[in-house]
Design an enzyme around this catalytic site. Sequence first.
Site, short mmCIF file in Angstrom:
data_model
loop_
_atom_site.label_atom_id
_atom_site.label_comp_id
_atom_site.label_asym_id
_atom_site.label_seq_id
_atom_site.Cartn_x
_atom_site.Cartn_y
_atom_site.Cartn_z
N HIS A 26 34.72 49.36 47.84
CA HIS A 26 33.41 49.55 48.47
C HIS A 26 33.61 49.99 49.91
CE1 HIS A 26 34.44 45.25 49.23
NE2 HIS A 26 34.18 45.65 50.45
C1 T46 Z 1 35.66 43.54 52.34
C2 T46 Z 1 36.94 43.10 51.73
C3 T46 Z 1 38.11 43.22 52.66
C4 T46 Z 1 29.98 36.00 49.89
O1 T46 Z 1 29.13 35.29 49.32
N1 T46 Z 1 30.16 35.91 51.24
C5 T46 Z 1 31.08 36.65 51.91
O2 T46 Z 1 31.18 36.53 53.15
C6 T46 Z 1 31.89 37.56 51.16
C7 T46 Z 1 32.92 38.41 51.87
C8 T46 Z 1 31.72 37.65 49.81
N2 T46 Z 1 30.78 36.87 49.19
C9 T46 Z 1 30.66 36.93 47.73
C10 T46 Z 1 30.23 38.28 47.16
C11 T46 Z 1 30.88 38.29 45.80
O3 T46 Z 1 30.05 37.64 44.87
O4 T46 Z 1 31.94 36.67 47.17
C12 T46 Z 1 32.14 37.44 45.99
C13 T46 Z 1 33.42 38.27 46.11
O5 T46 Z 1 33.21 39.31 47.08
P1 T46 Z 1 33.77 40.80 46.87
O6 T46 Z 1 33.82 41.13 45.44
O7 T46 Z 1 32.96 41.70 47.76
O8 T46 Z 1 35.26 40.62 47.43
P2 T46 Z 1 36.31 41.77 47.81
O9 T46 Z 1 37.61 41.09 48.00
O10 T46 Z 1 36.22 42.89 46.87
O11 T46 Z 1 35.78 42.32 49.25
C14 T46 Z 1 35.80 41.46 50.37
C15 T46 Z 1 34.52 41.63 51.19
O12 T46 Z 1 33.37 41.40 50.36
C16 T46 Z 1 34.39 43.00 51.80
O13 T46 Z 1 33.38 43.00 52.80
O14 T46 Z 1 35.64 44.46 53.15
O15 T46 Z 1 36.92 41.78 51.20
#
Ligand code: T46
Length: 127
Positions: free
Chosen positions: A48
Amino acid sequence: MEEKQLAFDVISDKRGSLVSLESNRNIPFDIKRLYYIYGTSDQPRGFHAHKALRQVLICVKGSCKILLDDGIEKRVYELNLPNKGILVEKMVWREMYDFSEDCVLLVLASEYYDEKDYIRDYSDFLK
Ligand code: T46
């Protein structure tokens, strides 16, 4: 590409090492949120971009790779030192992968969590 590699001062003595991170000093924004990713597997993460969010990523333990893509150029970085970070600006597509088993990825963020700030579709990102 607007990313920037950051090197933080390490304060070491016989007890070990300490790194201090401060808003608008060695971190170039107000830190509103921090989170960390650990217990990773061979599954990549990310895929993303963010409309406004700026973040600094630091692998405080272990290692991982991050691909950054501004829609024109792609670059891969290895994060493997607790005193080195990468500043990821807004509107940069990121993918994290090749996590070591012990990887702990610390992320400092300029904004509170907001799902509306995410662009999760690569073709939307390119537009
Ligand atoms: C990024 C990379 C480096 C939350 O509820 N609060 C938060 O602060 C974050 C970061 C995520 N979430 C929830 C959203 C999803 O349901 O946690 C779940 C996993 O998040 P995501 O699939 O977006 O995780 P990554 O590792 O793909 O991405 C994360 C960050 O979301 C993103 O901003 O830049 O790490």
